[in-house]
Design an enzyme around this catalytic site. Structure first.
Site, short mmCIF file in Angstrom:
data_model
loop_
_atom_site.label_atom_id
_atom_site.label_comp_id
_atom_site.label_asym_id
_atom_site.label_seq_id
_atom_site.Cartn_x
_atom_site.Cartn_y
_atom_site.Cartn_z
N HIS A 24 0.80 -1.23 0.00
CA HIS A 24 0.00 0.00 0.00
C HIS A 24 0.84 1.30 0.00
O HIS A 24 0.77 2.13 0.88
CB HIS A 24 -1.12 0.00 1.05
CG HIS A 24 -0.74 -0.23 2.49
ND1 HIS A 24 0.21 0.48 3.15
CD2 HIS A 24 -1.26 -1.07 3.41
CE1 HIS A 24 0.28 0.09 4.39
NE2 HIS A 24 -0.59 -0.86 4.58
N HIS A 78 -4.87 -9.26 14.40
CA HIS A 78 -5.01 -8.02 13.60
C HIS A 78 -5.79 -8.36 12.33
O HIS A 78 -5.54 -9.40 11.71
CB HIS A 78 -3.60 -7.52 13.27
CG HIS A 78 -3.52 -6.31 12.41
ND1 HIS A 78 -4.48 -5.32 12.39
CD2 HIS A 78 -2.55 -5.91 11.53
CE1 HIS A 78 -4.11 -4.36 11.55
NE2 HIS A 78 -2.95 -4.71 11.01
N GLU A 80 -6.09 -6.49 9.45
CA GLU A 80 -5.67 -6.05 8.11
C GLU A 80 -5.49 -7.30 7.25
O GLU A 80 -5.05 -8.36 7.74
CB GLU A 80 -4.38 -5.22 8.18
CG GLU A 80 -4.12 -4.51 6.85
CD GLU A 80 -3.09 -3.38 6.92
OE1 GLU A 80 -2.44 -3.21 7.96
OE2 GLU A 80 -2.95 -2.67 5.90
N ASP A 82 -3.56 -8.63 5.17
CA ASP A 82 -2.36 -9.47 5.01
C ASP A 82 -2.29 -10.55 6.10
O ASP A 82 -1.55 -11.52 5.95
CB ASP A 82 -1.08 -8.62 5.00
CG ASP A 82 -1.00 -7.60 6.11
OD1 ASP A 82 -2.04 -7.16 6.62
OD2 ASP A 82 0.12 -7.23 6.49
N HIS A 145 -1.14 -0.80 14.57
CA HIS A 145 -1.50 0.47 13.99
C HIS A 145 -2.98 0.56 13.57
O HIS A 145 -3.38 1.53 12.93
CB HIS A 145 -0.60 0.74 12.77
CG HIS A 145 -0.81 -0.23 11.64
ND1 HIS A 145 -1.05 0.18 10.35
CD2 HIS A 145 -0.87 -1.58 11.58
CE1 HIS A 145 -1.21 -0.87 9.55
NE2 HIS A 145 -1.10 -1.94 10.29
N ASP A 164 2.19 -7.07 13.68
CA ASP A 164 2.95 -6.06 12.90
C ASP A 164 4.12 -5.48 13.70
O ASP A 164 5.14 -5.10 13.12
CB ASP A 164 2.03 -4.90 12.49
CG ASP A 164 1.20 -5.20 11.25
OD1 ASP A 164 1.57 -6.13 10.50
OD2 ASP A 164 0.20 -4.50 11.04
N TYR A 192 10.21 -0.42 8.28
CA TYR A 192 8.83 -0.81 8.60
C TYR A 192 8.24 0.17 9.61
O TYR A 192 7.11 0.64 9.46
CB TYR A 192 8.81 -2.24 9.17
CG TYR A 192 7.41 -2.78 9.28
CD1 TYR A 192 6.84 -3.51 8.24
CD2 TYR A 192 6.63 -2.55 10.42
CE1 TYR A 192 5.55 -3.99 8.32
CE2 TYR A 192 5.34 -3.02 10.50
CZ TYR A 192 4.80 -3.75 9.45
OH TYR A 192 3.52 -4.20 9.53
N HIS A 225 5.59 -10.40 10.24
CA HIS A 225 6.32 -10.11 9.00
C HIS A 225 7.81 -10.30 9.27
O HIS A 225 8.32 -9.82 10.30
CB HIS A 225 6.14 -8.65 8.56
CG HIS A 225 4.75 -8.29 8.14
ND1 HIS A 225 4.14 -8.81 7.04
CD2 HIS A 225 3.85 -7.43 8.68
CE1 HIS A 225 2.93 -8.30 6.91
NE2 HIS A 225 2.72 -7.46 7.90
FE1 FEO Z 1 -1.29 -4.00 9.56
FE2 FEO Z 1 0.74 -6.51 8.47
O1 FEO Z 1 -0.84 -5.54 8.62
#
Ligand code: FEO
Length: 392
Positions: A24, A78, A80, A82, A145, A164, A192, A225
């Site tokens: 993104h 989370h 999001e 991903d 976040h 994250d 990051y 990640h």
């Molecule tokens: Fe906030 Fe890795 O997604």
């Protein structure tokens, strides 16, 4: 696709996105991973899912260590996409599993997916579930976040599954930071933070305080990640750097970022850079024709001075500079000193658009500087004196 052992009966069942170059708007240099973990105890818990398009790889790794029918908990740290993109598929394969998340997580899952029939357990900070010999304790980290962001901690193993937080967009042939180029892992962790977590320093400080208040002993940080931080030295490195980044502490350096059409803005940028250099201030000069916005944000994270320049195109900011300052405004770096500079042909004034953003961010600024067409030597001398004001 086999699971990889993290510790006895704890497995990495995530996926690798080797070819990822863009997240993104964040330019990613070394791909990324979406880490999912499975803990086998008297009960079995899966922590986090992956992007939908890599779901099959996640499923195969899970199947290499357990039947889906035996999974008791699917923990969603989370929402999001991903990490949650394939959660509906996982719930379909393990309909008996309890979906463990916080109240904001449940709302977000319901907003993204059809959750009819899902068996939710809502948790708060400090609450735990028992897997048998091991517990999982939850620490909600709202707005670190997203409103739903949460971390999961296993006290018996001293592992923090941090989602994250403490992550890196980095894809390697190992899950361990120590088994790859550690310097790149650290640089990607910094990038990051700069590109994802920068606006949430207060929330990051709060999360670190909560970890202290709960007396979490952490020997391993397993983010969702990149690579796992293992052992005291690595864990301390990432925790202490998060504390530094969250505090807004600077290293005294300067970043001069600009773009140029016919070289005039480049001349101004070069002159400003030379002033920092001559004053002994470490400085980087980034032209947005070549440098990606997200690399520049990484430079800005610890910088004390940020100076931004633009050509004037059709009475507007140059488009790449406009994109950069929009991204910068959203990431909202604090505690900087700076000024804007510009070149123009027949009508000036665009420089004020950048200057206004700096002021909205609460930066300490000196007046903007702009010059018509190509700057003459006497103008560059004037710019040198102008730039020196910021060092005072
Ligand atoms: Fe906030 Fe890795 O997604």
């Amino acid at each position: 696709m086999e699971a990889l052992k993290v510790k006895e009966n704890i497995y990495w069942v995530g996926v690798k996105d080797w070819n990822l170059t863009e997240f993104h708007g964040y330019h990613v240099s070394h791909g990324s991973t979406y880490n999912s973990y499975l803990i086998k105890d008297e009960k079995i818990a899966l922590i986090d899912g992956v992007k939908q398009y890599l779901s099959q790889e996640n499923i195969e790794r899970i199947k290499s260590v357990t039947d889906f029918s035996k999974i008791d908990y699917i923990i969603v740290n989370h929402v999001e996409l991903d990490h949650s993109g394939n959660i509906p598929e996982l719930v379909k394969l393990a309909p008996q599993a309890v979906v463990v998340t916080n109240s904001a997580g449940k709302m977000a899952l319901e907003a993204h997916f059809d959750t009819t029939g899902w068996n939710f357990q809502i948790v708060k900070t400090g609450e735990s579930i028992s897997l048998g010999k091991r517990n999982i304790t939850f620490v909600t980290t709202p707005l670190l976040h997203w409103p739903d962001s949460m971390m999961s901690y296993c006290p018996q193993e001293k592992i923090l599954f941090s989602n994250d937080g403490f992550g890196q967009h980095y894809c390697a042939n190992t899950i361990w930071a120590s088994e790859t180029n550690f310097g790149i892992v650290c640089e990607e962790a910094k990038s990051y933070y700069a590109n994802i977590l920068f606006p949430y320093g207060m929330q990051a400080q709060k999360a670190l305080n909560t970890a202290n208040e709960l007396n979490l002993e952490i020997e391993m940080i397993a983010p969702s990640h990149g690579c796992i931080w293992n052992g005291k030295e690595e864990v301390n490195w990432i925790l202490s750097n998060y504390a530094k980044w969250a505090s807004g502490e600077t290293d005294g350096s300067a970043v001069v970022v600009y773009d140029t059409m016919w070289g005039a803005t480049a001349k101004l940028a070069e002159t400003i850079t030379a002033v920092f250099q001559d004053a002994g201030v470490p400085v980087v000069k980034r032209c947005l024709t070549n440098a990606h916005t997200s690399e520049v944000m990484c430079d800005i994270l610890e910088a004390k001075y940020v100076v931004i320049g633009t050509p004037t195109l059709n009475n507007e900011l140059f488009p790449r500079v406009a994109a950069f300052v929009t991204y910068l405004k959203g990431l909202a770096p604090k505690n900087k000193k700076g000024f804007a500079f510009a070149s123009y042909g027949w009508r000036g004034g665009v420089v004020n658009k950048i200057q206004t953003i700096m002021e909205e961010l609460g930066w300490q600024t000196i007046a903007p500087f702009e010059e018509k067409y190509t700057p003459k030597p006497e103008v560059l001398e004037k710019l040198k004196e102008h730039t020196k004001q910021i060092l005072g």
